[in-house]
Design an enzyme around this catalytic site. Structure first.
Site, short mmCIF file in Angstrom:
data_model
loop_
_atom_site.label_atom_id
_atom_site.label_comp_id
_atom_site.label_asym_id
_atom_site.label_seq_id
_atom_site.Cartn_x
_atom_site.Cartn_y
_atom_site.Cartn_z
N HIS A 18 0.65 -1.33 -0.44
CA HIS A 18 0.29 -0.14 -0.09
C HIS A 18 0.95 1.65 -0.43
CE1 HIS A 18 -2.61 -2.98 2.44
NE2 HIS A 18 -3.93 -2.69 1.37
N LYS A 42 -17.34 -5.89 5.73
CA LYS A 42 -16.29 -6.68 5.31
C LYS A 42 -15.49 -6.42 6.99
CE LYS A 42 -12.84 -7.05 1.97
NZ LYS A 42 -11.47 -6.66 1.40
N ARG A 91 -1.99 -5.62 -8.17
CA ARG A 91 -0.98 -6.49 -8.11
C ARG A 91 -0.87 -7.33 -9.31
NH1 ARG A 91 -2.91 -7.94 -2.27
NH2 ARG A 91 -4.48 -7.50 -3.59
N SER A 129 -2.85 -8.10 2.90
CA SER A 129 -3.10 -7.68 4.43
C SER A 129 -3.40 -9.04 4.42
CB SER A 129 -4.14 -6.82 4.63
OG SER A 129 -3.88 -5.76 3.78
#
Ligand code: ADP
Length: 162
Positions: A18, A42, A91, A129
């Site tokens: 990040h 979430k 990514r 993460s």
């Protein structure tokens, strides 16, 4: 002209991936609002305030950013701030489908919004993460993936949960 972009995400917790994206974004924009999503859909490991605190600490040396949180739709947050560019990190190919869907959905909600994708340095292109939370809960050393303050917080959290 003062160019501002919003970089939204869960940041649960912030990683070097990040931070790489934030640094790249600050080279393109005068101001980058790093926006921590405060939603209940979430299930995050860290609370909104913990995520904000970790991000602020980890980015305190980066100029031209502000770290904030928002509730609800990111496009509403963007409108409120008069911003029409969203930054997302890409990514690997697996990110692409979800990110494309989200970018096009946001555009359908608001035609003015553009989503800009930035690629991290390849050393961070596998970092997530989720992976860090899993690996560290099993005792892995994650110090090369997250800043020290985040590493300490993750350890603390795992201790609380034991
Ligand atoms: P979200 O829950 O919105 O996906 P994340 O915090 O997981 O929030 O990610 C925010 C954005 O940062 C996403 O666009 C994600 O693809 C990107 N991102 C996450 N990890 C990395 C990384 N290692 N390198 C580059 N971009 C990343």
């Amino acid at each position: 002209m003062n160019r501002t972009a919003i970089y939204p995400g869960s940041f649960d917790p912030v990683t070097y991936g990040h931070i790489d994206i934030i640094r790249r974004a600050t080279k393109i924009f005068d101001k980058v609002i790093v926006a921590v999503a405060d939603n209940y859909v979430k299930k995050n490991l860290f609370s909104r305030d913990e995520r904000l605190g970790m991000l602020k600490e980890a980015t305190k040396d980066i100029k031209g950013i502000s770290v904030e949180s928002f509730q609800g739709l990111v496009i509403d947050f963007a409108k409120k701030n008069n911003v029409n560019v969203l930054i997302r990190g890409l990514r690997v190919i697996s990110d692409f489908e979800y990110e494309l869907q989200m970018a096009l959905t946001n555009r359908r909600f608001n035609e003015e919004i553009e989503t800009l994708f930035l690629m991290p340095s390849e050393g961070y292109s596998f970092l997530s993460s989720t992976l860090i939370k899993e690996a560290s809960s099993l005792g892995a050393d994650v110090s090369s993936f997250v800043p020290k303050n985040v590493e300490d917080k993750i350890k603390e959290k795992h201790k609380q949960q034991q």
